[in-house]
Design a protein around this motif. Structure first.
Motif, PDB file in Angstrom:
ATOM      1  N   LEU A 145      25.329   4.588  -5.650  1.00 60.59           N
ATOM      2  CA  LEU A 145      24.700   4.464  -4.333  1.00 60.59           C
ATOM      3  C   LEU A 145      24.629   2.995  -3.923  1.00 60.59           C
ATOM      4  O   LEU A 145      24.911   2.635  -2.768  1.00 60.59           O
ATOM      5  N   ARG A 146      24.289   2.161  -4.881  1.00 62.13           N
ATOM      6  CA  ARG A 146      24.207   0.721  -4.617  1.00 62.13           C
ATOM      7  C   ARG A 146      25.571   0.160  -4.192  1.00 62.13           C
ATOM      8  O   ARG A 146      25.672  -0.676  -3.297  1.00 62.13           O
ATOM      9  N   GLU A 147      26.638   0.655  -4.860  1.00 62.63           N
ATOM     10  CA  GLU A 147      27.991   0.199  -4.537  1.00 62.63           C
ATOM     11  C   GLU A 147      28.349   0.513  -3.085  1.00 62.63           C
ATOM     12  O   GLU A 147      29.048  -0.270  -2.439  1.00 62.63           O
ATOM     13  N   ARG A 148      27.852   1.652  -2.588  1.00 58.33           N
ATOM     14  CA  ARG A 148      28.176   2.044  -1.212  1.00 58.33           C
ATOM     15  C   ARG A 148      27.535   1.111  -0.193  1.00 58.33           C
ATOM     16  O   ARG A 148      27.977   1.056   0.953  1.00 58.33           O
ATOM     17  N   PHE A 149      26.499   0.391  -0.596  1.00 60.39           N
ATOM     18  CA  PHE A 149      25.817  -0.511   0.322  1.00 60.39           C
ATOM     19  C   PHE A 149      26.130  -1.983   0.016  1.00 60.39           C
ATOM     20  O   PHE A 149      25.402  -2.877   0.442  1.00 60.39           O
ATOM     21  N   ALA A 150      27.223  -2.181  -0.720  1.00 67.10           N
ATOM     22  CA  ALA A 150      27.621  -3.548  -1.029  1.00 67.10           C
ATOM     23  C   ALA A 150      28.150  -4.233   0.233  1.00 67.10           C
ATOM     24  O   ALA A 150      28.714  -3.595   1.126  1.00 67.10           O
ATOM     25  N   SER A 151      27.992  -5.532   0.304  1.00 69.41           N
ATOM     26  CA  SER A 151      28.550  -6.332   1.396  1.00 69.41           C
ATOM     27  C   SER A 151      29.561  -7.301   0.801  1.00 69.41           C
ATOM     28  O   SER A 151      29.674  -7.431  -0.426  1.00 69.41           O
ATOM     29  N   THR A 152      30.320  -7.962   1.656  1.00 69.42           N
ATOM     30  CA  THR A 152      31.305  -8.931   1.175  1.00 69.42           C
ATOM     31  C   THR A 152      31.072 -10.273   1.877  1.00 69.42           C
ATOM     32  O   THR A 152      30.619 -10.318   3.030  1.00 69.42           O
ATOM     33  N   ALA A 153      31.410 -11.320   1.150  1.00 65.77           N
ATOM     34  CA  ALA A 153      31.287 -12.673   1.695  1.00 65.77           C
ATOM     35  C   ALA A 153      32.527 -13.460   1.296  1.00 65.77           C
ATOM     36  O   ALA A 153      32.902 -13.477   0.108  1.00 65.77           O
ATOM     37  N   PRO A 154      33.220 -14.096   2.278  1.00 66.00           N
ATOM     38  CA  PRO A 154      34.434 -14.861   1.965  1.00 66.00           C
ATOM     39  C   PRO A 154      34.140 -15.972   0.955  1.00 66.00           C
ATOM     40  O   PRO A 154      33.066 -16.586   0.971  1.00 66.00           O
ATOM     41  N   VAL A 155      35.099 -16.218   0.053  1.00 66.10           N
ATOM     42  CA  VAL A 155      34.964 -17.295  -0.930  1.00 66.10           C
ATOM     43  C   VAL A 155      36.254 -18.104  -0.951  1.00 66.10           C
ATOM     44  O   VAL A 155      37.337 -17.582  -0.665  1.00 66.10           O
ATOM     45  N   GLU A 156      36.117 -19.382  -1.276  1.00 65.11           N
ATOM     46  CA  GLU A 156      37.293 -20.249  -1.382  1.00 65.11           C
ATOM     47  C   GLU A 156      37.555 -20.531  -2.850  1.00 65.11           C
ATOM     48  O   GLU A 156      37.220 -21.595  -3.387  1.00 65.11           O
ATOM     49  N   GLU A 241      28.916  -8.346  -2.807  1.00 63.18           N
ATOM     50  CA  GLU A 241      27.529  -8.659  -3.135  1.00 63.18           C
ATOM     51  C   GLU A 241      26.712  -7.372  -3.075  1.00 63.18           C
ATOM     52  O   GLU A 241      26.678  -6.681  -2.045  1.00 63.18           O
ATOM     53  N   LEU A 242      26.084  -7.051  -4.191  1.00 57.05           N
ATOM     54  CA  LEU A 242      25.297  -5.818  -4.280  1.00 57.05           C
ATOM     55  C   LEU A 242      23.845  -6.098  -3.927  1.00 57.05           C
ATOM     56  O   LEU A 242      23.293  -7.149  -4.285  1.00 57.05           O
ATOM     57  N   PRO A 243      23.202  -5.142  -3.224  1.00 52.49           N
ATOM     58  CA  PRO A 243      21.780  -5.336  -2.891  1.00 52.49           C
ATOM     59  C   PRO A 243      20.914  -5.253  -4.154  1.00 52.49           C
ATOM     60  O   PRO A 243      21.289  -4.616  -5.146  1.00 52.49           O
ATOM     61  N   GLU A 244      19.784  -5.905  -4.133  1.00 51.29           N
ATOM     62  CA  GLU A 244      18.844  -5.825  -5.245  1.00 51.29           C
ATOM     63  C   GLU A 244      18.303  -4.405  -5.370  1.00 51.29           C
ATOM     64  O   GLU A 244      18.055  -3.722  -4.365  1.00 51.29           O
ATOM     65  N   LEU A 245      18.125  -3.953  -6.623  1.00 52.58           N
ATOM     66  CA  LEU A 245      17.559  -2.619  -6.857  1.00 52.58           C
ATOM     67  C   LEU A 245      16.039  -2.708  -6.780  1.00 52.58           C
ATOM     68  O   LEU A 245      15.349  -2.961  -7.773  1.00 52.58           O
ATOM     69  N   ASP A 248      12.972  -2.129  -1.230  1.00 53.02           N
ATOM     70  CA  ASP A 248      13.681  -2.396   0.028  1.00 53.02           C
ATOM     71  C   ASP A 248      15.025  -1.671   0.045  1.00 53.02           C
ATOM     72  O   ASP A 248      15.438  -1.126   1.074  1.00 53.02           O
ATOM     73  N   PHE A 249      15.720  -1.688  -1.102  1.00 49.15           N
ATOM     74  CA  PHE A 249      16.992  -0.963  -1.197  1.00 49.15           C
ATOM     75  C   PHE A 249      16.771   0.539  -1.000  1.00 49.15           C
ATOM     76  O   PHE A 249      17.550   1.208  -0.321  1.00 49.15           O
ATOM     77  N   ALA A 250      15.700   1.079  -1.599  1.00 50.60           N
ATOM     78  CA  ALA A 250      15.398   2.503  -1.459  1.00 50.60           C
ATOM     79  C   ALA A 250      15.242   2.877   0.008  1.00 50.60           C
ATOM     80  O   ALA A 250      15.752   3.909   0.466  1.00 50.60           O
ATOM     81  N   GLN A 251      14.554   2.058   0.772  1.00 47.35           N
ATOM     82  CA  GLN A 251      14.329   2.331   2.197  1.00 47.35           C
ATOM     83  C   GLN A 251      15.613   2.163   3.012  1.00 47.35           C
ATOM     84  O   GLN A 251      15.814   2.847   4.006  1.00 47.35           O
ATOM     85  N   THR A 258      10.350   4.265  -2.214  1.00 50.40           N
ATOM     86  CA  THR A 258      10.365   3.487  -3.464  1.00 50.40           C
ATOM     87  C   THR A 258      11.619   3.791  -4.274  1.00 50.40           C
ATOM     88  O   THR A 258      12.227   4.859  -4.150  1.00 50.40           O
ATOM     89  N   LEU A 259      11.963   2.864  -5.153  1.00 47.44           N
ATOM     90  CA  LEU A 259      13.121   3.043  -6.019  1.00 47.44           C
ATOM     91  C   LEU A 259      12.891   4.185  -7.000  1.00 47.44           C
ATOM     92  O   LEU A 259      13.830   4.935  -7.324  1.00 47.44           O
ATOM     93  N   GLU A 260      11.654   4.358  -7.453  1.00 48.86           N
ATOM     94  CA  GLU A 260      11.355   5.446  -8.388  1.00 48.86           C
ATOM     95  C   GLU A 260      11.603   6.802  -7.742  1.00 48.86           C
ATOM     96  O   GLU A 260      12.060   7.741  -8.400  1.00 48.86           O
TER      97      GLU A 260
END
Length: 462
Positions: A145-156, A241-245, A248-251, A258-260
């Motif tokens: 589930l966390r992977e589905r909400f991952a974002s990306t940020a360009p890197v050099e 970049e994965l969101p913190e577990l 806030d991620f649960a919401q 809650t995460l629980e």
């Protein structure tokens, strides 16, 4: 009309039929009328040629042949009904005697559904996997589930495993760029295995603007299966970049606060999935045990037709959609043609046996299918086909497949009856009660037997 039935083997009979000539009158009249409309005789209006003139000009034999061809299906059907036969496929008919004005006699050999004795299945005992959900299973589900909400940020920097790269691709075979061998702005996650073999090694270490060439076997397109020279250019490198577990991620990712709560919901979903898998596993193993107990003769012609249907569907539908031919498929599967033929025959035998014995159970248990059950099954089949329920229903009706769907549901209910009567244990020795999952079990059984061409063909050939 007189008819007699001779049993040749448990799945084939010979009908002997004798028809007094007077019973051919309607067919003779129809033959004269048909010939009247097809021929022209000078001095007579079309359609008004007397029977004696037709006999003189075209021969009584032509009239008799036309009349017999018209009459045979009717007398064959009467003989089948008289003998209370459940026939499969088309008969092989042989006219043994035709005496003008006296008698028509013929034989018809045809396959029949064998008489099956349902064995005592109450002693069947099968073992299935337990419903166990570990903390590791829950961790994996939450991580997905966390992977589905991952974002990306360009890197050099050079691309690494897990990075998302934007690519331009060019494929050449024998030094020529393929017409469908160019692709731009393709987004690819390194390590996902979703593109070509060898691409991960090619792009790892490249920065934006970098380029590499490698060889790979094409999986689709005009040159599927051929070795190609692939040039790949990286236009962008981005880090996932994965969101913190946390709560806030649960919401963000669910309806929970809650995460629980997310973890508890994930555990419940996994338990439901494993319970369904357990019920399906029980269905399959009970069916295998039932088939082992039952003596089910197989009509050879029906088996041959079923094998050919399965091969045709695989070659011309399933493999065609994947851009493969049978030879390439067998190479991928690591099978010889002989092994494939033996496996297909074994599957066909199991499919026919399954339908015969479950249909017998439907009759024995007097199981019926109501409109609600049929509608629910139709909805599920529509969803799996990618069609809307209305589209699927229309296709089913136009194709005359409603009886087939009814049969699928009825067979599912029959197998559910058997499962409820036997002993199912998990590998921990716990007895499993599947009665609460009767609807799901029936559906699983229906899905297990649906799509087999044997019954559809048998019904359509009657």
């Amino acid at each position: 009309m007189k008819s007699a039935v001779e049993t040749l083997n448990p799945t084939r009979v010979r009908l002997t039929v004798e028809v007094p000539f007077e019973e051919l009158k309607d067919s003779l009249d129809a033959a004269y009328k048909k010939i009247n409309q097809q021929v022209t005789v000078k001095g007579f209006r079309k359609g008004k040629i007397p029977a004696r003139v037709i006999d003189q000009r075209f021969g009584r034999g032509a009239v008799l042949e036309e009349a017999v061809n018209d009459a045979l299906p009717k007398f064959y059907t009467e003989a089948v009904n008289e003998g209370e036969l459940n026939v499969l496929g088309q008969p092989e008919v042989d006219i043994t005697e035709l005496k003008d004005g006296e008698l028509l006699a013929f034989t018809a050999e045809v396959d029949i559904r064998p008489e099956i004795e349902i064995p005592d299945y109450s002693g069947i005992e099968v073992e299935v996997d337990p419903v166990e959900v570990t903390d590791e299973d829950v961790d994996k589900a939450v991580e997905e589930l966390r992977e589905r909400f991952a974002s990306t940020a360009p890197v050099e920097r050079p691309a690494e495993d897990g990075d998302v790269v934007t690519l331009d691709l060019e494929a050449k075979v024998d030094g020529e760029v393929l017409e469908d061998g160019l692709a731009s702005d393709v987004s690819y996650t390194i390590g996902s295995g979703e593109l070509l073999d060898g691409i991960d090694d090619a792009v790892k270490g490249l920065e934006a603007g970098g380029e590499a060439t490698f060889t790979s076997e094409l999986k689709g397109g005009s040159a599927a299966g051929k070795e190609a020279e692939i040039t790949v250019r990286v236009s962008k490198v981005a880090k996932r970049e994965l969101p913190e577990l946390d709560d806030d991620f649960a919401q963000l990712a669910s309806e929970f606060d809650t995460l629980e709560e997310v973890r508890a919901d994930s555990r419940k979903r996994l338990e439901n999935m494993k319970q369904y898998d357990q019920a399906t596993q029980a269905q399959e193993r009970v069916l295998d045990a039932l088939l082992e107990l039952a003596e089910v003769p197989i009509p050879e012609k029906l088996l041959e037709d079923e094998v050919n249907t399965r091969k045709h569907n695989l070659e011309h539908h399933q493999l065609g959609q994947m851009g493969l031919d049978l030879a390439k498929y067998l190479e991928i599967q690591g099978k010889t043609a002989e092994e494939f033929d033996a496996e297909t025959r074994e599957q066909a035998i199991k499919g026919i046996k399954t339908q015969f014995i479950l249909d017998e159970l439907v009759n024995k248990e007097k199981l019926n299918v109501d409109q609600e059950e049929l509608t629910e099954h139709l909805m599920r089949r529509a969803a799996s086909s990618g069609m809307s329920p209305d589209q699927f229903a229309q296709a089913v009706v136009e194709g005359g497949q409603v009886p087939m769907l009814v049969g699928e549901v009825a067979r599912g209910k029959a197998l559910a009856v058997v499962v409820e009567a036997v002993t199912v244990k998990d590998t921990n020795g716990e007895v499993i009660d599947l009665s609460d999952d009767e609807d799901e079990a029936a559906e699983a059984a229906a899905e297990q037997t649906e799509g087999d061409a044997a019954e559809a063909k048998a019904d359509s050939d009657k």
